[in-house]
Design a protein around this motif. Structure first.
Motif, PDB file in Angstrom:
ATOM      1  N   UNK A   1     -11.124  13.337  -5.852  1.00 56.51           N
ATOM      2  CA  UNK A   1     -10.911  13.650  -7.178  1.00 56.51           C
ATOM      3  C   UNK A   1     -11.836  12.763  -8.068  1.00 56.51           C
ATOM      4  N   UNK A   2     -12.673  13.410  -9.017  1.00 54.22           N
ATOM      5  CA  UNK A   2     -13.450  12.431  -9.799  1.00 54.22           C
ATOM      6  C   UNK A   2     -12.870  12.192 -11.054  1.00 54.22           C
ATOM      7  N   UNK A   3     -12.969  10.787 -11.306  1.00 59.88           N
ATOM      8  CA  UNK A   3     -12.472  10.236 -12.530  1.00 59.88           C
ATOM      9  C   UNK A   3     -13.360  10.282 -13.868  1.00 59.88           C
ATOM     10  N   UNK A   4     -12.787  11.144 -14.943  1.00 55.31           N
ATOM     11  CA  UNK A   4     -14.013  11.388 -16.067  1.00 55.31           C
ATOM     12  C   UNK A   4     -13.613  10.392 -17.134  1.00 55.31           C
ATOM     13  N   UNK A   5     -12.539  10.034 -17.351  1.00 55.45           N
ATOM     14  CA  UNK A   5     -12.290   9.190 -18.483  1.00 55.45           C
ATOM     15  C   UNK A   5     -10.886   8.094 -18.195  1.00 55.45           C
ATOM     16  N   UNK A   6     -10.932   6.939 -18.604  1.00 53.23           N
ATOM     17  CA  UNK A   6      -9.568   6.282 -18.496  1.00 53.23           C
ATOM     18  C   UNK A   6      -9.220   5.893 -20.129  1.00 53.23           C
ATOM     19  N   UNK A   7      -8.045   6.227 -20.557  1.00 57.37           N
ATOM     20  CA  UNK A   7      -7.808   5.798 -21.813  1.00 57.37           C
ATOM     21  C   UNK A   7      -6.496   5.179 -22.178  1.00 57.37           C
ATOM     22  N   UNK A   8      -6.506   4.039 -22.839  1.00 59.03           N
ATOM     23  CA  UNK A   8      -5.265   3.350 -23.175  1.00 59.03           C
ATOM     24  C   UNK A   8      -4.676   3.653 -24.693  1.00 59.03           C
ATOM     25  N   UNK A   9      -3.511   4.094 -24.886  1.00 53.40           N
ATOM     26  CA  UNK A   9      -3.250   4.411 -26.395  1.00 53.40           C
ATOM     27  C   UNK A   9      -1.979   3.703 -26.504  1.00 53.40           C
ATOM     28  N   UNK A  10      -1.462   3.806 -27.971  1.00 56.69           N
ATOM     29  CA  UNK A  10      -0.285   3.217 -28.558  1.00 56.69           C
ATOM     30  C   UNK A  10       0.648   3.955 -28.338  1.00 56.69           C
ATOM     31  N   UNK A  11       2.103   3.520 -28.161  1.00 51.13           N
ATOM     32  CA  UNK A  11       3.454   4.330 -28.155  1.00 51.13           C
ATOM     33  C   UNK A  11       3.543   4.889 -29.620  1.00 51.13           C
TER      34      UNK A  11
END
Length: 415
Positions: free
Chosen positions: A34-44
């Motif tokens: 499985x290729x990873x396209x993007x990693x995102x960290x976001x607020x609660x």
């Protein structure tokens, strides 16, 4: 298959914790094709989560979400999932029974009402059993995109990945075979290596990519490719690996799959039947930590000392105070005595030492910041090596440890 990873939590964004989950998930997914396209960290934050979900679904086949599944009011992921999928929370008896079991067998405390809310899950979700925690994982398929939500606690997330998520993906999809081969090199910078292997890089087939991964004192060279048939991919990779090696044979120390460089050095100690004693000053114990982070160090490592203060070098290691006065605590002479005396103290075949000024202050020596001496003592005598490692404390320490490992490897291979 393309995947996107979303980590939810203010604690990540303010730097209170490091997002190790994404590194693990991306590695685990990559290993099964499985290729990873993007990693995102976001607020609660509900609107932020909804926005991230929509963006991820527009470009990925698989969306992995971690965090925000606890029993407290600030954990809003389940409610936001319901809003995104136009769903509602429903009671799941199996989850409640699991939570009750954990409290009875392991937590040994009465279950609170807040913990019972873990049994409320989106009706469209398939529950994934969290063997190590109370928050269940959730698997939802929507418009050809799979959403998997897991708790942010690393060991709980890893359990769910290994026991539930990865097996399901491998069973449900025919995934390509992705192969990486990473070469570990020491002693030459990235630009110098690039110049040396330019012809090799220019002749690489389009389906095989080369990446340079530099760090303190070393550069990793990673070849990557993929295909439907494992045998074809492996043959193509080996052909290019065989072409690359002659270009880097003098700086090549092994493959990343064989372990970290300290493991390569440790293997040489065991293979040669040699033992080691370590005396550290400026590196503050980081050399011995590199060895003992891996099992089996007791096969060759007799012991270590961190004689950080000048007086401890005299009192514990037996360094001659007259030598320190004449040459400074950061000197070849002190490095030599530290290595010799560590070897004698632990009755080892090889003794190695570090002394230097890592900065930002000079401490008990007038030697320039970045000055490092590494001593190596054997039955044949002792030598000290002088290096200038720059002016950044972390960089000086890291480079000194790596150089010490490199010198040990050279010593072991010289016999």
């Amino acid at each position: 298959m393309k995947a996107e990873i979303i980590t939810i939590g203010d604690e990540i964004l303010i730097g209170q914790i490091v997002d190790t989950n994404s590194a693990y998930i991306s590695s685990a997914l990559n290993k099964i094709g499985v290729s990873i396209y993007q990693i995102t960290s976001i607020q609660d934050d509900e609107s932020h989560i909804l926005e991230a979900f929509a963006a991820a679904q527009s470009r990925a086949d698989l969306v992995i979400v971690t965090g925000g599944l606890g029993p407290t009011k600030d954990d809003i992921t389940k409610h936001t999932i319901c809003k995104y999928f136009n769903d509602e929370l429903v009671f799941n008896q199996g989850v409640l029974d699991h939570v009750a079991h954990l409290f009875k067998e392991y937590i040994k405390k009465p279950m609170l009402d807040a913990n019972k809310t873990q049994a409320m899950v989106p009706s469209k979700a398939e529950v994934l059993v969290n063997e190590f925690g109370t928050a269940p994982g959730m698997w939802i398929e929507n418009d050809n995109t799979i959403f998997v939500s897991m708790p942010g606690v690393p060991y709980e997330m890893k359990g769910l990945m290994e026991n539930e998520v990865l097996p399901r993906l491998q069973k449900q999809f025919k995934l390509p075979y992705i192969l990486h081969k990473t070469f570990l090199t020491y002693g030459m910078g990235e630009s110098a290596i690039a110049e040396r292997i330019e012809r090799f890089e220019n002749e690489l087939p389009a389906e095989i990519k080369l990446a340079y991964l530099p760090s303190l004192g070393r550069v990793r060279l990673r070849l990557s490719t993929s295909g439907l048939y494992k045998e074809v991919v492996e043959v193509a990779m080996q052909e290019q690996a065989d072409k690359l090696l002659p270009f880097i044979d003098d700086i090549f120390v092994g493959y990343e799959s064989d372990g970290e460089f300290e493991q390569v050095v440790a293997g040489l100690f065991v293979e040669k039947g040699k033992t080691l004693a370590i005396a550290e000053s400026c590196t503050g114990g980081q050399m011995v930590e590199r060895f003992t982070a891996h099992s089996g160090a007791s096969q060759f490592l007799k012991g270590s000392l961190v004689t950080y203060a000048t007086q401890s070098k005299v009192d514990i290691l037996g360094v001659d105070p007259g030598v320190i006065k004449e040459h400074s605590v950061v000197s070849a002479q002190v490095a030599e005595q530290m290595a010799v005396n560590a070897r004698k103290l632990y009755k080892s075949d090889i003794g190695i030492s570090t002394t230097g000024n890592a900065g930002p202050l000079k401490g008990d020596s007038d030697a320039e910041v970045g000055t490092v001496y590494i001593g190596i003592a054997t039955e044949n005598g002792v030598t000290a090596h002088h290096f200038m490692m720059g002016n950044h404390r972390e960089r000086v320490i890291g480079k000194a440890v790596n150089k010490a490992l490199e010198l040990l490897k050279e010593e072991l291979l010289s016999k």
